[in-house]
Design a protein around this motif. Sequence first.
Motif, PDB file in Angstrom:
ATOM      1  N   GLN A 158       0.838  -1.206   0.000  1.00 48.03           N
ATOM      2  CA  GLN A 158       0.000   0.000   0.000  1.00 48.03           C
ATOM      3  C   GLN A 158       0.874   1.258   0.000  1.00 48.03           C
ATOM      4  N   THR A 159       1.936   1.237   0.811  1.00 55.34           N
ATOM      5  CA  THR A 159       2.861   2.370   0.844  1.00 55.34           C
ATOM      6  C   THR A 159       3.585   2.520  -0.486  1.00 55.34           C
ATOM      7  N   LEU A 160       3.966   1.399  -1.076  1.00 54.45           N
ATOM      8  CA  LEU A 160       4.624   1.435  -2.379  1.00 54.45           C
ATOM      9  C   LEU A 160       3.703   2.046  -3.436  1.00 54.45           C
ATOM     10  N   ALA A 161       2.419   1.727  -3.359  1.00 54.10           N
ATOM     11  CA  ALA A 161       1.445   2.315  -4.288  1.00 54.10           C
ATOM     12  C   ALA A 161       1.347   3.830  -4.090  1.00 54.10           C
ATOM     13  N   ARG A 162       1.425   4.296  -2.856  1.00 54.15           N
ATOM     14  CA  ARG A 162       1.417   5.745  -2.595  1.00 54.15           C
ATOM     15  C   ARG A 162       2.646   6.411  -3.210  1.00 54.15           C
ATOM     16  N   PHE A 163       3.787   5.781  -3.019  1.00 55.68           N
ATOM     17  CA  PHE A 163       5.030   6.313  -3.565  1.00 55.68           C
ATOM     18  C   PHE A 163       4.974   6.384  -5.089  1.00 55.68           C
ATOM     19  N   HIS A 164       4.593   5.287  -5.713  1.00 55.25           N
ATOM     20  CA  HIS A 164       4.558   5.251  -7.180  1.00 55.25           C
ATOM     21  C   HIS A 164       3.503   6.202  -7.752  1.00 55.25           C
ATOM     22  N   SER A 165       2.365   6.289  -7.076  1.00 57.74           N
ATOM     23  CA  SER A 165       1.300   7.161  -7.584  1.00 57.74           C
ATOM     24  C   SER A 165       1.723   8.630  -7.587  1.00 57.74           C
ATOM     25  N   SER A 166       2.613   9.001  -6.652  1.00 56.85           N
ATOM     26  CA  SER A 166       3.085  10.393  -6.612  1.00 56.85           C
ATOM     27  C   SER A 166       3.759  10.775  -7.926  1.00 56.85           C
ATOM     28  N   SER A 167       4.536   9.847  -8.496  1.00 59.67           N
ATOM     29  CA  SER A 167       5.176  10.094  -9.788  1.00 59.67           C
ATOM     30  C   SER A 167       4.142  10.340 -10.879  1.00 59.67           C
ATOM     31  N   ILE A 168       3.160   9.439 -10.928  1.00 59.09           N
ATOM     32  CA  ILE A 168       2.167   9.496 -12.001  1.00 59.09           C
ATOM     33  C   ILE A 168       1.312  10.748 -11.899  1.00 59.09           C
ATOM     34  N   CYS A 246      16.017  -2.618 -15.408  1.00 58.68           N
ATOM     35  CA  CYS A 246      15.993  -1.371 -14.621  1.00 58.68           C
ATOM     36  C   CYS A 246      16.099  -0.131 -15.490  1.00 58.68           C
ATOM     37  N   ASP A 247      16.296  -0.321 -16.783  1.00 57.42           N
ATOM     38  CA  ASP A 247      16.317   0.837 -17.676  1.00 57.42           C
ATOM     39  C   ASP A 247      14.904   1.383 -17.853  1.00 57.42           C
ATOM     40  N   THR A 248      14.829   2.649 -18.190  1.00 53.25           N
ATOM     41  CA  THR A 248      13.526   3.243 -18.469  1.00 53.25           C
ATOM     42  C   THR A 248      12.880   2.516 -19.640  1.00 53.25           C
ATOM     43  N   SER A 249      11.647   2.076 -19.438  1.00 47.76           N
ATOM     44  CA  SER A 249      10.982   1.231 -20.427  1.00 47.76           C
ATOM     45  C   SER A 249      10.301   2.069 -21.511  1.00 47.76           C
ATOM     46  N   THR A 250      10.330   1.538 -22.727  1.00 46.65           N
ATOM     47  CA  THR A 250       9.551   2.127 -23.814  1.00 46.65           C
ATOM     48  C   THR A 250       8.226   1.396 -23.998  1.00 46.65           C
ATOM     49  N   GLU A 251       8.071   0.290 -23.267  1.00 47.30           N
ATOM     50  CA  GLU A 251       6.868  -0.536 -23.392  1.00 47.30           C
ATOM     51  C   GLU A 251       5.858  -0.262 -22.288  1.00 47.30           C
ATOM     52  N   TYR A 252       6.349  -0.010 -21.076  1.00 44.13           N
ATOM     53  CA  TYR A 252       5.472   0.183 -19.920  1.00 44.13           C
ATOM     54  C   TYR A 252       5.669   1.573 -19.326  1.00 44.13           C
ATOM     55  N   ARG A 253       4.653   2.058 -18.629  1.00 45.66           N
ATOM     56  CA  ARG A 253       4.754   3.344 -17.935  1.00 45.66           C
ATOM     57  C   ARG A 253       5.798   3.216 -16.830  1.00 45.66           C
ATOM     58  N   TYR A 293      14.166   5.541 -12.403  1.00 45.28           N
ATOM     59  CA  TYR A 293      12.931   5.716 -13.164  1.00 45.28           C
ATOM     60  C   TYR A 293      12.734   4.486 -14.047  1.00 45.28           C
ATOM     61  N   MET A 294      11.757   3.647 -13.683  1.00 48.56           N
ATOM     62  CA  MET A 294      11.577   2.359 -14.355  1.00 48.56           C
ATOM     63  C   MET A 294      10.151   1.852 -14.084  1.00 48.56           C
ATOM     64  N   PRO A 295       9.739   0.733 -14.652  1.00 49.58           N
ATOM     65  CA  PRO A 295       8.378   0.229 -14.414  1.00 49.58           C
ATOM     66  C   PRO A 295       8.137  -0.108 -12.948  1.00 49.58           C
ATOM     67  N   SER A 351       4.316  -6.976 -17.109  1.00 54.02           N
ATOM     68  CA  SER A 351       5.532  -6.325 -16.636  1.00 54.02           C
ATOM     69  C   SER A 351       6.076  -7.034 -15.394  1.00 54.02           C
ATOM     70  N   ALA A 352       5.177  -7.418 -14.478  1.00 53.53           N
ATOM     71  CA  ALA A 352       5.597  -8.117 -13.261  1.00 53.53           C
ATOM     72  C   ALA A 352       6.261  -9.448 -13.596  1.00 53.53           C
ATOM     73  N   GLU A 353       5.731 -10.131 -14.593  1.00 49.47           N
ATOM     74  CA  GLU A 353       6.318 -11.408 -15.001  1.00 49.47           C
ATOM     75  C   GLU A 353       7.761 -11.203 -15.479  1.00 49.47           C
ATOM     76  N   LYS A 354       7.999 -10.140 -16.243  1.00 47.80           N
ATOM     77  CA  LYS A 354       9.355  -9.841 -16.697  1.00 47.80           C
ATOM     78  C   LYS A 354      10.238  -9.386 -15.535  1.00 47.80           C
ATOM     79  N   GLN A 355       9.682  -8.534 -14.670  1.00 49.32           N
ATOM     80  CA  GLN A 355      10.472  -7.955 -13.586  1.00 49.32           C
ATOM     81  C   GLN A 355      10.786  -8.966 -12.485  1.00 49.32           C
TER      82      GLN A 355
END
Length: 427
Positions: A158-168, A246-253, A293-295, A351-355
């Motif tokens: 839940q905290t991770l979702a708060r952190f990530h949502s701040s970026s978006i 860990c590189d910035t993705s061109t496929e996923y947000r 900055y990555m998926p 994305s999770a499957e790849k990560q």
Amino acid sequence: MNNRQTHSLDKIQYITEENVKLIVTKYGYANDDTIIDNYTVSYASDKMLGFLADYLKLQISVVSNNERKVIFCFIKAISRTNVAKADMVHEMGLFEKESHFYSVIKSNVETAGLRPWSPRLVARLEDALIFEDLSALQYKLRDRHNKFDKQHILQALQTLARFHSSSIIFEEKKSKELERPYRINDEYEQYLGKGGYTKDSSWFVQCRTGALEAVKAFSKYKNNKDLMNNFDRKWCEVFNSALDLCDTSTEYRNVMCHRDLWNNNILFHYKCPSDKNMEPDDCMLVDFQAVRYMPPAGDVMQLLHCNLDPQFRKDNLNEFLNFYYEELKIILWNNKVNIHDIMTKYNFLMSAEKQNQWGIVAHACLVQTFWLDDDLTAEHFDDSGKFNENMSENKASFIKLVIEKDDSYKQMLMKVFDEIIQEYCLK
């Protein structure tokens, strides 16, 4: 502001009186009647909390308007007790990266009305960061050798979702203001670098090599020459290709990701601390020196790998991924962002499957040090020479030595390494 009877309990001067005055001012005590009655600096623990910094606590007693107040702060400083630690931090640019993250990036992306996901930065000094002390707010670390149960991992997600949502949320607002697509990496890329996770970094090379040498010496496959030859060829490929995730993705947000989500960087608050069940009602993340900055699935998978028993993780993986996605969806919706415009559930799950590969490789690197008991940690990392040898020169010998001394260390490491073999070397 008057100053009276200031002192420090620590022999090494991490904090000056001028620093203390600055911190007191940051807390809003800037009038002439304020008296700094005294202050103390002490090490945060008699155990090693982290591996690349010195951690201290600062307590300041202030008298203002005839009322006494106590300010509690936590200090993360470039090490003054271990030259090798300080050199590694400088070499990787970790202090500058984390300092800029807290003082500039975080202050920009924080979302009004959203619960904090990390402690407040009080002051930035030349070689130290001063934070509010989470322990004074009743946040606690768990024993790093205790894996999370369902309550704790859901709270962390839940905290991770708060952190990530701040970026978006920040990017979506900025895009509307600029009337063009805006991405955080466009502005802050130099402060969201790879850190120690590069294919030629001595730290990463030693983690990769140390793991392989442990497999050769202790794995259940060690007597199968054909398989071991196969592992020899594939091991570097598996570890190195994980870094590409860990590189910035061109496929996923992409979002800002923490990338150091082991136990000691996650603190929990509890509904009733005296309750034996210890049910958490909040969680905070600390130590953002590896931020990238990555998926977002990269952080999710690292969190699950580093803090859960492998079988428990596998049995409940779908539930945890769905929980995170739904939490992210709710937070974004409350801030007028439709998650389907950002990332469909299908894309997140793909994305999770790849990560997963990044999650397990990161765990394989981190577990080599964070699963040590406190005595072995002090023995092998307090001394500057030993720290440099064990982290950057000959980690394989260190791992083998500890495995022969500590069966629980051996069992934990081989679980992680064997899973890499099963998932990425045999298939």
